[in-house]
Motif scaffolding. Structure first.
Motif, PDB file in Angstrom:
ATOM      1  N   ALA A  73       3.827 -26.575  14.415  1.00 35.94           N
ATOM      2  CA  ALA A  73       2.970 -27.751  14.359  1.00 35.94           C
ATOM      3  C   ALA A  73       3.755 -29.027  14.152  1.00 35.94           C
ATOM      4  O   ALA A  73       3.211 -30.112  14.269  1.00 35.94           O
ATOM      5  CB  ALA A  73       1.950 -27.602  13.228  1.00 35.94           C
ATOM      6  N   ALA A  74       5.028 -28.922  13.858  1.00 35.00           N
ATOM      7  CA  ALA A  74       5.804 -30.115  13.521  1.00 35.00           C
ATOM      8  C   ALA A  74       7.207 -30.026  14.090  1.00 35.00           C
ATOM      9  O   ALA A  74       8.164 -29.831  13.364  1.00 35.00           O
ATOM     10  CB  ALA A  74       5.859 -30.290  12.009  1.00 35.00           C
ATOM     11  N   ASN A  75       7.311 -30.162  15.392  1.00 36.26           N
ATOM     12  CA  ASN A  75       8.614 -30.048  16.034  1.00 36.26           C
ATOM     13  C   ASN A  75       9.588 -31.137  15.595  1.00 36.26           C
ATOM     14  O   ASN A  75      10.799 -30.993  15.721  1.00 36.26           O
ATOM     15  CB  ASN A  75       8.447 -30.100  17.560  1.00 36.26           C
ATOM     16  N   VAL A  76       9.053 -32.258  15.093  1.00 37.18           N
ATOM     17  CA  VAL A  76       9.916 -33.349  14.681  1.00 37.18           C
ATOM     18  C   VAL A  76      10.590 -33.041  13.340  1.00 37.18           C
ATOM     19  O   VAL A  76      11.647 -33.574  13.034  1.00 37.18           O
ATOM     20  CB  VAL A  76       9.110 -34.664  14.591  1.00 37.18           C
ATOM     21  N   VAL A  77       9.962 -32.181  12.505  1.00 32.52           N
ATOM     22  CA  VAL A  77      10.568 -31.807  11.230  1.00 32.52           C
ATOM     23  C   VAL A  77      11.780 -30.932  11.511  1.00 32.52           C
ATOM     24  O   VAL A  77      11.650 -29.812  12.001  1.00 32.52           O
ATOM     25  CB  VAL A  77       9.559 -31.053  10.333  1.00 32.52           C
ATOM     26  N   ALA A  78      12.945 -31.458  11.201  1.00 33.25           N
ATOM     27  CA  ALA A  78      14.175 -30.780  11.588  1.00 33.25           C
ATOM     28  C   ALA A  78      14.388 -29.485  10.810  1.00 33.25           C
ATOM     29  O   ALA A  78      14.852 -28.496  11.362  1.00 33.25           O
ATOM     30  CB  ALA A  78      15.369 -31.714  11.383  1.00 33.25           C
ATOM     31  N   ASN A  79      14.046 -29.481   9.533  1.00 29.17           N
ATOM     32  CA  ASN A  79      14.352 -28.312   8.715  1.00 29.17           C
ATOM     33  C   ASN A  79      13.234 -28.049   7.701  1.00 29.17           C
ATOM     34  O   ASN A  79      13.380 -28.354   6.518  1.00 29.17           O
ATOM     35  CB  ASN A  79      15.688 -28.520   7.992  1.00 29.17           C
ATOM     36  N   PRO A  80      12.109 -27.488   8.145  1.00 29.57           N
ATOM     37  CA  PRO A  80      11.015 -27.214   7.208  1.00 29.57           C
ATOM     38  C   PRO A  80      11.403 -26.210   6.135  1.00 29.57           C
ATOM     39  O   PRO A  80      10.845 -26.210   5.044  1.00 29.57           O
ATOM     40  CB  PRO A  80       9.895 -26.677   8.104  1.00 29.57           C
ATOM     41  N   PHE A  81      12.374 -25.356   6.449  1.00 29.50           N
ATOM     42  CA  PHE A  81      12.791 -24.338   5.477  1.00 29.50           C
ATOM     43  C   PHE A  81      13.299 -24.980   4.188  1.00 29.50           C
ATOM     44  O   PHE A  81      13.039 -24.484   3.085  1.00 29.50           O
ATOM     45  CB  PHE A  81      13.882 -23.455   6.084  1.00 29.50           C
ATOM     46  N   ALA A  82      14.014 -26.091   4.309  1.00 29.59           N
ATOM     47  CA  ALA A  82      14.585 -26.747   3.126  1.00 29.59           C
ATOM     48  C   ALA A  82      13.499 -27.190   2.166  1.00 29.59           C
ATOM     49  O   ALA A  82      13.591 -26.963   0.944  1.00 29.59           O
ATOM     50  CB  ALA A  82      15.431 -27.941   3.554  1.00 29.59           C
ATOM     51  N   ALA A  83      12.445 -27.815   2.679  1.00 29.09           N
ATOM     52  CA  ALA A  83      11.361 -28.289   1.816  1.00 29.09           C
ATOM     53  C   ALA A  83      10.621 -27.123   1.180  1.00 29.09           C
ATOM     54  O   ALA A  83      10.308 -27.150  -0.024  1.00 29.09           O
ATOM     55  CB  ALA A  83      10.399 -29.152   2.629  1.00 29.09           C
ATOM     56  N   ILE A  84      10.329 -26.081   1.961  1.00 24.55           N
ATOM     57  CA  ILE A  84       9.610 -24.925   1.436  1.00 24.55           C
ATOM     58  C   ILE A  84      10.449 -24.224   0.375  1.00 24.55           C
ATOM     59  O   ILE A  84       9.955 -23.858  -0.697  1.00 24.55           O
ATOM     60  CB  ILE A  84       9.241 -23.957   2.573  1.00 24.55           C
ATOM     61  N   LYS A  85      11.726 -24.045   0.664  1.00 24.46           N
ATOM     62  CA  LYS A  85      12.629 -23.376  -0.286  1.00 24.46           C
ATOM     63  C   LYS A  85      12.717 -24.142  -1.595  1.00 24.46           C
ATOM     64  O   LYS A  85      12.524 -23.568  -2.680  1.00 24.46           O
ATOM     65  CB  LYS A  85      14.028 -23.243   0.337  1.00 24.46           C
ATOM     66  N   ASP A  86      13.011 -25.434  -1.507  1.00 25.28           N
ATOM     67  CA  ASP A  86      13.195 -26.220  -2.723  1.00 25.28           C
ATOM     68  C   ASP A  86      11.899 -26.329  -3.526  1.00 25.28           C
ATOM     69  O   ASP A  86      11.916 -26.259  -4.756  1.00 25.28           O
ATOM     70  CB  ASP A  86      13.706 -27.611  -2.367  1.00 25.28           C
ATOM     71  N   ALA A  87      10.779 -26.511  -2.830  1.00 25.62           N
ATOM     72  CA  ALA A  87       9.493 -26.608  -3.532  1.00 25.62           C
ATOM     73  C   ALA A  87       9.191 -25.322  -4.286  1.00 25.62           C
ATOM     74  O   ALA A  87       8.688 -25.358  -5.424  1.00 25.62           O
ATOM     75  CB  ALA A  87       8.379 -26.919  -2.532  1.00 25.62           C
ATOM     76  N   ASN A  88       9.499 -24.183  -3.692  1.00 28.49           N
ATOM     77  CA  ASN A  88       9.236 -22.909  -4.355  1.00 28.49           C
ATOM     78  C   ASN A  88      10.191 -22.653  -5.500  1.00 28.49           C
ATOM     79  O   ASN A  88       9.803 -22.078  -6.529  1.00 28.49           O
ATOM     80  CB  ASN A  88       9.311 -21.766  -3.337  1.00 28.49           C
ATOM     81  N   ILE A  89      11.435 -23.061  -5.356  1.00 28.64           N
ATOM     82  CA  ILE A  89      12.395 -22.888  -6.451  1.00 28.64           C
ATOM     83  C   ILE A  89      11.974 -23.726  -7.658  1.00 28.64           C
ATOM     84  O   ILE A  89      11.949 -23.245  -8.795  1.00 28.64           O
ATOM     85  CB  ILE A  89      13.814 -23.274  -5.993  1.00 28.64           C
ATOM     86  N   VAL A  90      11.626 -24.972  -7.411  1.00 28.59           N
ATOM     87  CA  VAL A  90      11.210 -25.855  -8.504  1.00 28.59           C
ATOM     88  C   VAL A  90       9.929 -25.329  -9.150  1.00 28.59           C
ATOM     89  O   VAL A  90       9.795 -25.309 -10.388  1.00 28.59           O
ATOM     90  CB  VAL A  90      11.010 -27.295  -7.992  1.00 28.59           C
ATOM     91  N   SER A  91       8.984 -24.892  -8.324  1.00 25.80           N
ATOM     92  CA  SER A  91       7.737 -24.342  -8.853  1.00 25.80           C
ATOM     93  C   SER A  91       8.006 -23.100  -9.701  1.00 25.80           C
ATOM     94  O   SER A  91       7.404 -22.927 -10.767  1.00 25.80           O
ATOM     95  CB  SER A  91       6.796 -24.001  -7.696  1.00 25.80           C
ATOM     96  N   ALA A  92       8.915 -22.236  -9.229  1.00 24.56           N
ATOM     97  CA  ALA A  92       9.251 -21.024  -9.979  1.00 24.56           C
ATOM     98  C   ALA A  92       9.917 -21.362 -11.306  1.00 24.56           C
ATOM     99  O   ALA A  92       9.644 -20.730 -12.337  1.00 24.56           O
ATOM    100  CB  ALA A  92      10.157 -20.132  -9.143  1.00 24.56           C
ATOM    101  N   LEU A  93      10.794 -22.359 -11.298  1.00 20.66           N
ATOM    102  CA  LEU A  93      11.440 -22.786 -12.543  1.00 20.66           C
ATOM    103  C   LEU A  93      10.401 -23.252 -13.563  1.00 20.66           C
ATOM    104  O   LEU A  93      10.458 -22.896 -14.741  1.00 20.66           O
ATOM    105  CB  LEU A  93      12.437 -23.905 -12.257  1.00 20.66           C
ATOM    106  N   ALA A  94       9.438 -24.048 -13.099  1.00 21.70           N
ATOM    107  CA  ALA A  94       8.390 -24.537 -13.995  1.00 21.70           C
ATOM    108  C   ALA A  94       7.532 -23.382 -14.506  1.00 21.70           C
ATOM    109  O   ALA A  94       7.181 -23.321 -15.697  1.00 21.70           O
ATOM    110  CB  ALA A  94       7.530 -25.566 -13.268  1.00 21.70           C
ATOM    111  N   GLY A  95       7.193 -22.452 -13.619  1.00 16.45           N
ATOM    112  CA  GLY A  95       6.399 -21.293 -14.019  1.00 16.45           C
ATOM    113  C   GLY A  95       7.135 -20.411 -15.012  1.00 16.45           C
ATOM    114  O   GLY A  95       6.541 -19.898 -15.972  1.00 16.45           O
ATOM    115  N   ASN A  96       8.438 -20.215 -14.802  1.00 13.22           N
ATOM    116  CA  ASN A  96       9.231 -19.419 -15.734  1.00 13.22           C
ATOM    117  C   ASN A  96       9.287 -20.072 -17.109  1.00 13.22           C
ATOM    118  O   ASN A  96       9.223 -19.393 -18.144  1.00 13.22           O
ATOM    119  CB  ASN A  96      10.650 -19.242 -15.192  1.00 13.22           C
TER     120      ASN A  96
END
Length: 305
Positions: A120-143
């Protein structure tokens, strides 16, 4: 407007992943049905108590359950609205991500979101980076929240023989905690987003946990006001510990089943938590059907949007 907004209106071919996604969804449904069966067996003759509990829930408790269900996708939207300029229509993808995470397997929803973002977003060069970092930060807060609640409730957890009853599964929860320590040590090598973006994601994650905690305690207190807040705090700690166990589906049902084991099928608290787990499962089903109907209406079933 970014490519996300533009891509939302474009039909995408999904033949390559249609089969695996359907298979994963059906496997997740089968696991959830199995958990429901286990809970029913634990309840035995008291199954009727669930229906009585449903009837006794005050209207505000139903509102609280709905708001609680929307906490994760709503705060996800705040994150990706900032990172991707995600338009309101993208909320559908976040709802589906949440259902996949809960019904299929933990973090499988993130894999779906990555595929969706790439299409849905061909212009987004690296969606993996945002998803990865958001989940890591969320996991840190949850822990962090889990450790704080566990420390507050350590005496009561020992009295419940919680560690012995949960067994090896509890030790597997140490894996994300160990990963969190590694992230703190090697943060510069792990994260891809800039400092401002990471701080924003951390702030949103903190607000999400505050909202989730407050709504959870609010719903529990509305349903059983006679139960002391100290007991609810212990149960909240157990719920957080269960959420740290990796690669399990429908953690609300797992938590409800665990409470039936710990407190007994005749405990009002255990029956309430099992009831709320069933309500959550019903919401997952309603969202899945609603999204599918919407996709059919647009002629884009399983299109990844």
């Amino acid at each position: 407007m970014s490519g996300v907004a533009q891509g939302l209106g474009e039909p995408q071919a999904a033949a390559a992943t249609k089969g695996p996604r359907r298979l994963g969804l059906w496997l997740g449904v089968a696991l959830s049905v199995g958990l429901v069966a286990i809970v029913m067996l634990q309840l035995g003759g008291t199954t009727v108590d669930i229906f009585k509990t449903l009837q006794r829930l005050p209207p505000l408790a139903w509102l609280g359950v709905l708001l609680l269900y929307l906490v994760q996708p709503a705060f996800d939207f705040l994150v990706f609205r900032r990172l991707w300029n995600l338009p309101p229509a993208g909320f559908r993808a976040l709802l589906r991500k949440n259902v996949i995470n809960e019904v299929v397997l933990g973090y499988s929803g993130e894999a779906y979101l990555y595929v969706w973002a790439r299409r849905a977003a061909n212009v987004v060069a690296n969606p993996f980076a945002a998803i990865k970092d958001a989940n890591i930060v969320s996991a840190l807060a949850g822990n962090l929240l889990t450790l704080v609640l566990a420390a507050i409730s350590i005496t009561e957890l020992r009295n419940l023989d919680f560690a012995q009853r949960l067994g090896p599964a509890l030790w597997s929860g140490l894996i994300p905690l160990a990963i969190s320590l590694g992230v703190l040590v090697f943060g510069r090598q792990v994260f891809s987003l800039g400092r401002r973006q990471l701080l924003y994601v951390a702030g949103v994650s903190a607000l999400r946990l505050i909202a989730w905690t407050a709504l959870t305690l609010w719903v529990w207190r509305l349903a059983l006001p006679e139960v002391a807040m100290a007991q609810w705090t212990v149960l909240l700690a157990i719920r957080c510990l269960v959420s740290r166990i990796p690669l399990i589906s429908n953690k609300d049902l797992v938590f409800g089943n665990l409470m039936l084991l710990l407190l007994g099928a005749h405990s009002d608290v255990a029956v309430l938590l099992a009831t709320l787990a069933f309500i959550t499962l019903g919401l997952h089903l309603a969202v899945t059907i609603g999204l599918a109907v919407g996709d059919l209406a647009r002629g884009r079933l399983w299109s990844g949007s």
